[in-house]
Motif scaffolding. Structure first.
Motif, PDB file in Angstrom:
ATOM      1  N   ASN A   1      39.540  37.342  44.393  1.00 35.72           N
ATOM      2  CA  ASN A   1      38.725  37.327  45.605  1.00 35.72           C
ATOM      3  C   ASN A   1      37.459  36.498  45.455  1.00 35.72           C
ATOM      4  O   ASN A   1      37.036  35.833  46.408  1.00 35.72           O
ATOM      5  CB  ASN A   1      38.366  38.762  46.005  1.00 35.72           C
ATOM      6  N   PHE A   2      36.858  36.501  44.269  1.00 38.81           N
ATOM      7  CA  PHE A   2      35.612  35.760  44.080  1.00 38.81           C
ATOM      8  C   PHE A   2      35.826  34.259  43.981  1.00 38.81           C
ATOM      9  O   PHE A   2      34.945  33.480  44.356  1.00 38.81           O
ATOM     10  CB  PHE A   2      34.882  36.243  42.824  1.00 38.81           C
ATOM     11  N   MET A   3      36.993  33.826  43.491  1.00 42.35           N
ATOM     12  CA  MET A   3      37.167  32.396  43.288  1.00 42.35           C
ATOM     13  C   MET A   3      37.266  31.621  44.597  1.00 42.35           C
ATOM     14  O   MET A   3      37.076  30.397  44.613  1.00 42.35           O
ATOM     15  CB  MET A   3      38.385  32.127  42.401  1.00 42.35           C
ATOM     16  N   VAL A   4      37.519  32.301  45.718  1.00 39.43           N
ATOM     17  CA  VAL A   4      37.597  31.590  46.996  1.00 39.43           C
ATOM     18  C   VAL A   4      36.233  31.501  47.683  1.00 39.43           C
ATOM     19  O   VAL A   4      36.072  30.750  48.645  1.00 39.43           O
ATOM     20  CB  VAL A   4      38.613  32.261  47.946  1.00 39.43           C
TER      21      VAL A   4
ATOM     22  N   ALA B   1      31.863  39.822  35.523  1.00 39.28           N
ATOM     23  CA  ALA B   1      32.626  38.919  34.649  1.00 39.28           C
ATOM     24  C   ALA B   1      33.757  38.241  35.422  1.00 39.28           C
ATOM     25  O   ALA B   1      34.026  37.042  35.242  1.00 39.28           O
ATOM     26  CB  ALA B   1      33.192  39.698  33.461  1.00 39.28           C
ATOM     27  N   SER B   2      34.414  39.002  36.321  1.00 36.41           N
ATOM     28  CA  SER B   2      35.467  38.397  37.152  1.00 36.41           C
ATOM     29  C   SER B   2      34.856  37.380  38.103  1.00 36.41           C
ATOM     30  O   SER B   2      35.457  36.341  38.399  1.00 36.41           O
ATOM     31  CB  SER B   2      36.206  39.484  37.938  1.00 36.41           C
ATOM     32  N   PHE B   3      33.646  37.668  38.570  1.00 35.67           N
ATOM     33  CA  PHE B   3      32.918  36.730  39.429  1.00 35.67           C
ATOM     34  C   PHE B   3      32.655  35.425  38.682  1.00 35.67           C
ATOM     35  O   PHE B   3      32.862  34.320  39.224  1.00 35.67           O
ATOM     36  CB  PHE B   3      31.618  37.407  39.845  1.00 35.67           C
ATOM     37  N   VAL B   4      32.191  35.534  37.429  1.00 36.52           N
ATOM     38  CA  VAL B   4      31.905  34.349  36.621  1.00 36.52           C
ATOM     39  C   VAL B   4      33.176  33.549  36.370  1.00 36.52           C
ATOM     40  O   VAL B   4      33.208  32.318  36.567  1.00 36.52           O
ATOM     41  CB  VAL B   4      31.265  34.760  35.282  1.00 36.52           C
ATOM     42  N   CYS B   5      34.227  34.226  35.951  1.00 40.58           N
ATOM     43  CA  CYS B   5      35.475  33.521  35.625  1.00 40.58           C
ATOM     44  C   CYS B   5      36.097  32.886  36.857  1.00 40.58           C
ATOM     45  O   CYS B   5      36.607  31.752  36.806  1.00 40.58           O
ATOM     46  CB  CYS B   5      36.458  34.496  34.977  1.00 40.58           C
ATOM     47  N   GLY B   6      36.054  33.613  37.971  1.00 45.05           N
ATOM     48  CA  GLY B   6      36.592  33.055  39.207  1.00 45.05           C
ATOM     49  C   GLY B   6      35.805  31.845  39.665  1.00 45.05           C
ATOM     50  O   GLY B   6      36.379  30.825  40.084  1.00 45.05           O
ATOM     51  N   THR B   7      34.484  31.921  39.583  1.00 41.71           N
ATOM     52  CA  THR B   7      33.635  30.803  39.992  1.00 41.71           C
ATOM     53  C   THR B   7      33.809  29.606  39.062  1.00 41.71           C
ATOM     54  O   THR B   7      33.842  28.451  39.508  1.00 41.71           O
ATOM     55  CB  THR B   7      32.162  31.242  40.005  1.00 41.71           C
ATOM     56  N   LEU B   8      33.935  29.890  37.762  1.00 36.93           N
ATOM     57  CA  LEU B   8      34.140  28.810  36.794  1.00 36.93           C
ATOM     58  C   LEU B   8      35.475  28.114  37.038  1.00 36.93           C
ATOM     59  O   LEU B   8      35.580  26.889  36.950  1.00 36.93           O
ATOM     60  CB  LEU B   8      34.082  29.372  35.372  1.00 36.93           C
TER      61      LEU B   8
ATOM     62  N   ALA C   1      44.453  32.001  43.574  1.00 38.25           N
ATOM     63  CA  ALA C   1      43.912  33.288  44.026  1.00 38.25           C
ATOM     64  C   ALA C   1      45.028  34.201  44.548  1.00 38.25           C
ATOM     65  O   ALA C   1      45.054  35.403  44.242  1.00 38.25           O
ATOM     66  CB  ALA C   1      42.865  33.061  45.110  1.00 38.25           C
ATOM     67  N   ALA C   2      45.947  33.648  45.314  1.00 35.57           N
ATOM     68  CA  ALA C   2      47.057  34.455  45.837  1.00 35.57           C
ATOM     69  C   ALA C   2      47.944  34.971  44.706  1.00 35.57           C
ATOM     70  O   ALA C   2      48.363  36.139  44.705  1.00 35.57           O
ATOM     71  CB  ALA C   2      47.885  33.629  46.827  1.00 35.57           C
ATOM     72  N   PHE C   3      48.196  34.119  43.710  1.00 29.60           N
ATOM     73  CA  PHE C   3      49.029  34.537  42.579  1.00 29.60           C
ATOM     74  C   PHE C   3      48.361  35.647  41.770  1.00 29.60           C
ATOM     75  O   PHE C   3      48.990  36.640  41.406  1.00 29.60           O
ATOM     76  CB  PHE C   3      49.324  33.330  41.676  1.00 29.60           C
ATOM     77  N   VAL C   4      47.061  35.488  41.495  1.00 24.50           N
ATOM     78  CA  VAL C   4      46.361  36.495  40.697  1.00 24.50           C
ATOM     79  C   VAL C   4      46.270  37.813  41.457  1.00 24.50           C
ATOM     80  O   VAL C   4      46.330  38.894  40.860  1.00 24.50           O
ATOM     81  CB  VAL C   4      44.959  35.987  40.284  1.00 24.50           C
TER      82      VAL C   4
END
Length: 445
Positions: free
Chosen positions: A24-27, A155-162, A176-179
């Motif tokens: 959710n954070f990576m989008v 941490a999920s926010f950091v990894c998703g953003t990275l 994002a859909a796959f994860v």
């Protein structure tokens, strides 16, 4: 043996929260550009995009306000894992739409579906994991482990953003859909069900299903309140009024969420209009603040919470949030928002401290209700927040502003944080022993 089993279950919960948050954070860094491209292609300022974002946030807030107490209550009945399945599964579908295409038609399809699913998904991934932890932890450990859970989310926010920095926009939504699908599968396979229990002896339940009964606790008989599986507004008001500390925590949650919701609805558009930020710069800001937040929650909070208490940490976090809003509102250069990210180290401590305070006010069979109730109050703020700050942001970023102050709405957000800080100072000290007891006056004798 039993303790090892519980710790194993918590590890699986942390992995579940990490995977779901990652998806959710990576989008988030990409969605502003996708919205602008679909609604106002080729422009850096777009009032319609701001209003659409604010409207979506308000509608999701309405749904969350209604659904979170219900979902929390049902999780007390049927288990946390069972109720986690629904929001995690629903969150897959909006991501899948933008993974397929980001053309205007598909954007609006995403927008509608995201609005509907967000009513169930957004608050559930906060209140249900917290209730799961409360089921499996003694009172003294809750503040620290709640902080660790927030740290896992950071941490999920950091990894998703990275990850976004190395992916194209189309690939971002596909990953994002796959994860999201992977998170659901992992949770269903590995996470054990958790049901409330009365083992820690905190209190008798405030709200009990079934007919009223008279219980004698050694002093005088007390009536136990009936709480339906579908709570009414009156039930929720009774729950909020059952403890002065819980009521004050709810007020703090309201104004803190009002500020957070306003920042979410306005900050990216302010930065785009003021400094022409794009997806990569949003990602840089989020990455820096996310790293600092993860370090603070995973390392500092387990050390600080037992020593100085959740109340002082809560107030410190809210005070820094206020300073952050006021500083960002007068940003005179593009580096100022980057410098302000250092405040994240204390800002992120406010939410787990608030949740811990709320958790200690209720019995073991009411953790879902309590966390759902706080989420519902926060969602009410998320309804009001975009109705205030989205028009304000659009007005002061336009050529029709009554006076030149592009960050005026951000300054108002800082003032909302100041109100929550002042209210947090009024919360009474919460005992760290499982002897907290709440009397309900919601029923007539």
């Amino acid at each position: 043996m039993e303790k090892g089993k519980k710790l194993s279950g918590l590890r699986h919960l942390f992995v579940t929260v990490f995977l779901s948050g990652f998806a959710n954070f990576m989008v988030v860094p990409a969605i502003t550009d996708v919205t602008m491209a679909a609604v106002c292609p080729g422009k850096d300022e777009c009032s319609l995009a701001i209003y659409l974002t604010g409207f979506q946030q308000a509608i999701m807030g309405v749904g969350t306000m209604v659904m979170m107490p219900l979902i929390g209550n049902l999780s007390d009945q049927y288990g946390r894992k069972t109720l986690l399945t629904l929001p995690m599964a629903l969150s897959i579908f909006p991501l899948a739409i933008l993974a397929y295409s980001r053309m205007t038609f598909y954007f609006y399809a995403y927008y509608i579906l995201r609005t509907l699913t967000g009513m169930v998904c957004d608050g559930s991934m906060i209140c249900l994991p917290l209730a799961y932890l409360a089921d499996n932890l003694p009172v003294r450990q809750r503040a620290s482990v709640f902080g660790i859970l927030s740290g896992v989310g950071s941490a999920s926010f950091v990894c998703g953003t990275l990850a976004v920095r190395f992916l194209s926009t189309s690939s971002t939504f596909q990953v994002a859909a796959f994860v999201s699908m992977l998170a659901v599968a992992y949770m269903r396979i590995f996470l054990e069900e958790s049901m409330p229990n009365d083992a820690d002896g905190l209190t008798q339940p405030i709200l009990k299903e079934g007919p009223d009964v008279i219980q004698n606790n050694g002093d005088e008989p007390s009536k136990i309140l009936v709480f339906k599986k579908i709570p009414s507004v009156k039930d929720l008001i009774c729950f909020l009024r059952s403890s002065s500390s819980f009521s004050q925590a709810a007020v703090v949650a309201f104004f803190n969420s009002l500020a957070e919701g306003g920042m979410m609805a306005s900050m990216n558009y302010f930065l785009k209009a003021r400094f022409h930020f794009n997806k990569n710069q949003y990602a840089d800001l989020m990455l820096i603040s996310g790293v600092l937040a993860a370090v603070s929650q995973l390392l500092l909070m387990p050390i600080l919470a037992p020593r100085i208490g959740e109340g002082k940490l809560l107030s410190a976090g809210l005070l820094v949030s206020c300073i952050n809003g006021l500083l960002c509102s007068i940003s005179w250069s593009a580096w100022v928002p980057y410098a302000a990210t250092v405040f994240s180290m204390l800002m992120v401590l406010a939410s787990p401290c608030l949740r811990s305070i709320a958790s200690k006010q209720v019995g073991p069979r009411e953790q879902g209700k309590a966390q759902g109730c706080i989420s519902g109050v926060s969602s009410l703020a998320n309804i009001i927040s975009p109705l205030i700050f989205s028009p304000l942001t659009a007005l002061f970023l336009s050529e029709n502003a009554p006076f030149y102050f592009p960050g005026f709405s951000i300054m108002c957000i800082g003032l909302a944080s100041m109100i929550s800080f002042i209210q947090s100072l009024m919360i009474k000290s919460v005992p760290l022993t499982p002897s907290t007891k709440i009397n309900s006056n919601c029923l007539d004798a």
